[in-house]
Motif scaffolding. Structure first.
Motif, PDB file in Angstrom:
ATOM      1  N   ARG A 131       9.906 -14.531  22.312  1.00 45.60           N
ATOM      2  CA  ARG A 131      11.473 -13.751  21.087  1.00 45.60           C
ATOM      3  C   ARG A 131      10.677 -13.573  19.527  1.00 45.60           C
ATOM      4  O   ARG A 131       9.887 -15.246  19.458  1.00 45.60           O
ATOM      5  CB  ARG A 131      11.903 -15.030  21.671  1.00 45.60           C
ATOM      6  N   SER A 132      10.925 -13.221  18.736  1.00 44.81           N
ATOM      7  CA  SER A 132      10.239 -13.273  17.616  1.00 44.81           C
ATOM      8  C   SER A 132      12.246 -13.348  16.833  1.00 44.81           C
ATOM      9  O   SER A 132      12.708 -12.576  17.009  1.00 44.81           O
ATOM     10  CB  SER A 132       9.978 -12.073  17.434  1.00 44.81           C
ATOM     11  N   CYS A 133      12.019 -13.951  15.483  1.00 43.59           N
ATOM     12  CA  CYS A 133      13.603 -14.420  14.584  1.00 43.59           C
ATOM     13  C   CYS A 133      12.805 -15.075  13.166  1.00 43.59           C
ATOM     14  O   CYS A 133      11.843 -15.795  13.543  1.00 43.59           O
ATOM     15  CB  CYS A 133      14.789 -14.521  15.599  1.00 43.59           C
ATOM     16  N   THR A 134      14.092 -15.095  12.870  1.00 40.85           N
ATOM     17  CA  THR A 134      13.693 -15.610  11.293  1.00 40.85           C
ATOM     18  C   THR A 134      14.837 -16.876  11.134  1.00 40.85           C
ATOM     19  O   THR A 134      16.217 -17.135  11.829  1.00 40.85           O
ATOM     20  CB  THR A 134      14.242 -15.392   9.890  1.00 40.85           C
ATOM     21  N   ILE A 135      14.402 -18.119  10.660  1.00 45.68           N
ATOM     22  CA  ILE A 135      14.914 -19.108  10.971  1.00 45.68           C
ATOM     23  C   ILE A 135      15.304 -19.888   9.408  1.00 45.68           C
ATOM     24  O   ILE A 135      13.907 -19.411   8.557  1.00 45.68           O
ATOM     25  CB  ILE A 135      14.253 -20.646  11.373  1.00 45.68           C
ATOM     26  N   PRO A 136      16.094 -19.915   8.492  1.00 49.68           N
ATOM     27  CA  PRO A 136      16.113 -20.437   7.462  1.00 49.68           C
ATOM     28  C   PRO A 136      15.375 -21.578   6.920  1.00 49.68           C
ATOM     29  O   PRO A 136      14.988 -22.910   8.219  1.00 49.68           O
ATOM     30  CB  PRO A 136      17.804 -20.622   7.236  1.00 49.68           C
ATOM     31  N   THR A 137      14.959 -21.503   5.910  1.00 52.41           N
ATOM     32  CA  THR A 137      14.442 -22.727   5.574  1.00 52.41           C
ATOM     33  C   THR A 137      15.171 -24.616   5.677  1.00 52.41           C
ATOM     34  O   THR A 137      16.342 -24.494   5.487  1.00 52.41           O
ATOM     35  CB  THR A 137      13.698 -22.946   3.659  1.00 52.41           C
ATOM     36  N   GLY A 138      14.653 -25.604   6.066  1.00 49.09           N
ATOM     37  CA  GLY A 138      15.332 -27.089   6.561  1.00 49.09           C
ATOM     38  C   GLY A 138      16.325 -26.790   7.928  1.00 49.09           C
ATOM     39  O   GLY A 138      16.916 -27.644   7.305  1.00 49.09           O
ATOM     40  N   LYS A 139      15.749 -26.735   8.891  1.00 45.52           N
ATOM     41  CA  LYS A 139      16.771 -26.135   9.575  1.00 45.52           C
ATOM     42  C   LYS A 139      15.614 -27.054  10.502  1.00 45.52           C
ATOM     43  O   LYS A 139      14.946 -26.959  11.118  1.00 45.52           O
ATOM     44  CB  LYS A 139      16.767 -24.874  10.331  1.00 45.52           C
ATOM     45  N   ALA A 140      15.998 -28.146  11.472  1.00 51.82           N
ATOM     46  CA  ALA A 140      15.981 -28.712  12.715  1.00 51.82           C
ATOM     47  C   ALA A 140      15.947 -27.505  13.347  1.00 51.82           C
ATOM     48  O   ALA A 140      16.947 -27.377  13.535  1.00 51.82           O
ATOM     49  CB  ALA A 140      16.719 -30.302  12.571  1.00 51.82           C
ATOM     50  N   LEU A 141      15.281 -27.783  14.763  1.00 52.73           N
ATOM     51  CA  LEU A 141      15.808 -26.736  15.970  1.00 52.73           C
ATOM     52  C   LEU A 141      15.343 -28.236  16.923  1.00 52.73           C
ATOM     53  O   LEU A 141      14.361 -28.048  17.857  1.00 52.73           O
ATOM     54  CB  LEU A 141      14.174 -25.845  15.558  1.00 52.73           C
ATOM     55  N   PHE A 142      16.610 -27.675  18.368  1.00 54.05           N
ATOM     56  CA  PHE A 142      16.300 -28.541  19.590  1.00 54.05           C
ATOM     57  C   PHE A 142      16.404 -27.258  20.352  1.00 54.05           C
ATOM     58  O   PHE A 142      17.374 -26.501  20.992  1.00 54.05           O
ATOM     59  CB  PHE A 142      17.675 -28.965  19.555  1.00 54.05           C
ATOM     60  N   TRP A 154      14.011 -32.540  26.348  1.00 49.65           N
ATOM     61  CA  TRP A 154      14.558 -31.827  25.084  1.00 49.65           C
ATOM     62  C   TRP A 154      13.907 -32.147  23.845  1.00 49.65           C
ATOM     63  O   TRP A 154      12.749 -33.567  23.695  1.00 49.65           O
ATOM     64  CB  TRP A 154      15.976 -32.379  24.616  1.00 49.65           C
ATOM     65  N   ILE A 155      13.770 -31.832  22.612  1.00 47.90           N
ATOM     66  CA  ILE A 155      12.948 -31.650  21.417  1.00 47.90           C
ATOM     67  C   ILE A 155      13.304 -31.136  20.262  1.00 47.90           C
ATOM     68  O   ILE A 155      14.373 -30.255  20.543  1.00 47.90           O
ATOM     69  CB  ILE A 155      11.498 -31.060  21.394  1.00 47.90           C
ATOM     70  N   LEU A 156      13.396 -32.386  19.693  1.00 43.89           N
ATOM     71  CA  LEU A 156      14.356 -32.255  18.569  1.00 43.89           C
ATOM     72  C   LEU A 156      13.228 -31.566  17.758  1.00 43.89           C
ATOM     73  O   LEU A 156      12.801 -33.529  16.558  1.00 43.89           O
ATOM     74  CB  LEU A 156      14.983 -33.067  18.088  1.00 43.89           C
ATOM     75  N   LEU A 157      12.619 -30.895  16.624  1.00 41.44           N
ATOM     76  CA  LEU A 157      11.991 -30.518  16.296  1.00 41.44           C
ATOM     77  C   LEU A 157      12.537 -30.253  14.280  1.00 41.44           C
ATOM     78  O   LEU A 157      13.059 -30.267  14.510  1.00 41.44           O
ATOM     79  CB  LEU A 157      11.350 -29.022  16.210  1.00 41.44           C
ATOM     80  N   ASN A 158      11.460 -31.873  13.553  1.00 37.40           N
ATOM     81  CA  ASN A 158      11.955 -31.077  12.024  1.00 37.40           C
ATOM     82  C   ASN A 158      11.647 -30.471  12.101  1.00 37.40           C
ATOM     83  O   ASN A 158      11.157 -29.201  12.010  1.00 37.40           O
ATOM     84  CB  ASN A 158      11.193 -32.809  11.476  1.00 37.40           C
ATOM     85  N   PRO A 159      12.131 -30.114  10.269  1.00 42.90           N
ATOM     86  CA  PRO A 159      12.051 -28.721   9.910  1.00 42.90           C
ATOM     87  C   PRO A 159      11.321 -28.018   9.976  1.00 42.90           C
ATOM     88  O   PRO A 159      10.009 -28.343   9.492  1.00 42.90           O
ATOM     89  CB  PRO A 159      13.426 -28.642   8.825  1.00 42.90           C
ATOM     90  N   LEU A 160      10.109 -27.479   9.818  1.00 47.27           N
ATOM     91  CA  LEU A 160       9.030 -26.548   9.533  1.00 47.27           C
ATOM     92  C   LEU A 160       8.968 -25.976   8.612  1.00 47.27           C
ATOM     93  O   LEU A 160       9.613 -25.340   7.585  1.00 47.27           O
ATOM     94  CB  LEU A 160       9.039 -25.180  10.695  1.00 47.27           C
ATOM     95  N   PRO A 161       7.492 -26.319   7.675  1.00 45.27           N
ATOM     96  CA  PRO A 161       7.781 -24.629   6.739  1.00 45.27           C
ATOM     97  C   PRO A 161       7.974 -23.934   6.440  1.00 45.27           C
ATOM     98  O   PRO A 161       7.892 -23.474   6.959  1.00 45.27           O
ATOM     99  CB  PRO A 161       6.485 -25.863   6.309  1.00 45.27           C
ATOM    100  N   PRO A 162       8.050 -23.138   5.114  1.00 43.86           N
ATOM    101  CA  PRO A 162       8.286 -21.830   5.301  1.00 43.86           C
ATOM    102  C   PRO A 162       6.997 -21.004   5.832  1.00 43.86           C
ATOM    103  O   PRO A 162       6.224 -21.330   5.302  1.00 43.86           O
ATOM    104  CB  PRO A 162       8.519 -21.111   3.764  1.00 43.86           C
ATOM    105  N   GLY A 163       6.984 -19.684   6.180  1.00 42.16           N
ATOM    106  CA  GLY A 163       6.102 -18.912   6.859  1.00 42.16           C
ATOM    107  C   GLY A 163       6.518 -18.734   8.110  1.00 42.16           C
ATOM    108  O   GLY A 163       7.137 -19.218   9.089  1.00 42.16           O
ATOM    109  N   PRO A 164       5.138 -18.528   9.247  1.00 45.70           N
ATOM    110  CA  PRO A 164       4.523 -18.135  10.494  1.00 45.70           C
ATOM    111  C   PRO A 164       4.839 -19.281  10.816  1.00 45.70           C
ATOM    112  O   PRO A 164       4.141 -20.462  10.484  1.00 45.70           O
ATOM    113  CB  PRO A 164       4.250 -17.086  11.120  1.00 45.70           C
ATOM    114  N   HIS A 165       5.216 -19.462  12.547  1.00 46.52           N
ATOM    115  CA  HIS A 165       5.147 -20.391  13.274  1.00 46.52           C
ATOM    116  C   HIS A 165       5.050 -19.935  14.977  1.00 46.52           C
ATOM    117  O   HIS A 165       5.640 -19.250  15.185  1.00 46.52           O
ATOM    118  CB  HIS A 165       5.917 -22.059  13.040  1.00 46.52           C
TER     119      HIS A 165
END
Length: 253
Positions: free
Chosen positions: A109-120, A214-225
């Motif tokens: 899957r591919s998508c865009t996430i806004p900055t500052g969002k933790a991922l669960f 489960w994983i609760l990931l801290n917000p990732l920096p801007p850019g591709p991941h």
């Protein structure tokens, strides 16, 4: 056994959703359960499993994840999607959810996430054991509460998980078997069309218990991941079930 993996065992009467999300290669139980046995947080970019973050525990976020996933009609059910997605669908607040799969094979899957969002997101397998069900025998035995009944069934399935793997931007996460969380009795309302995925869905408020990793990931920096997730459940007798998904994310708009 439903191919969607939201299954009910004839023995335990448990429904489960194999929502594996995998981030890289194939770490097995022996390896992932032994890594990072030292002090400190084994995954600095991940909220520790016993912490409360963004107002909720891991178990409470797991309940919220199921409410989010079950709010979609079957055609848009997140575990069934692939390709380019709108990852903002149904999302709000500081934590956004990613989905696993429903056992349909490796998914990208591919998508865009806004900055500052933790991922669960779930790793390997997560289950919701929901109630009521069409089977009139799916009832707590005398002297057992509904919460105990549903919890025992969910835990019986999660106990069969043998492999978990998560890789974020090429870095494997460690000690994944410590990220298990079991909810208390929860309430949810599923979209009625999901009865095609889960025969116990009523489309009205109902009860459930969720268990899983489960994983609760801290917000990732801007850019591709890239996030890769994989999980394996072993039914015994050489019968295993594997799920995996890769997310190609762009953080920032």
């Amino acid at each position: 056994m439903k191919p969607t993996s939201h299954l009910k065992s004839a023995v335990t009467h448990v429904k489960w959703n194999l929502c594996g999300m995998l981030l890289a290669g194939g770490l097995g139980l022996g390896l992932t359960s032994q890594i990072a046995s030292g002090t400190g947080n084994p995954n600095p970019g991940v909220i520790p499993p016993h912490a409360r973050a963004h107002g909720l525990s891991y178990a409470e976020w797991g309940a919220q994840w199921w409410r989010w996933a079950y709010s979609f009609p079957l055609a848009q059910f997140p575990p069934l999607q692939s390709g380019e997605l709108d990852c903002g669908a149904g999302q709000s607040g500081s934590v956004w959810f990613l989905a696993g799969t429903a056992g349909q094979g490796p998914v990208t899957r591919s998508c865009t996430i806004p900055t500052g969002k933790a991922l669960f997101f779930p790793i390997g397998i997560t289950i919701i054991n929901d109630y009521p069900c069409p089977d009139p025998n799916f009832q707590p035995p005398p002297g057992e509460s509904l919460e105990q009944f549903l919890t025992e069934g969910a835990q019986a399935v999660i106990n069969l998980v043998t492999q978990l793997e998560v890789v974020v931007d090429g870095q494997p996460l460690n000690d994944l078997f410590s990220y298990r969380a079991t909810s208390h009795l929860l309430t949810f309302t599923a979209d009625p069309s999901l009865v095609g995925f889960d025969s116990c869905v009523t489309g009205t408020p109902q009860y459930g218990v969720t268990d899983g990793y489960w994983i609760l990931l801290n917000p990732l920096p801007p850019g591709p991941h890239t996030i890769f997730i994989r999980g394996v459940i072993d039914f015994g007798g050489g019968n295993t079930f594997e799920v995996q998904v890769t997310y190609n994310l762009t953080v920032g708009r």
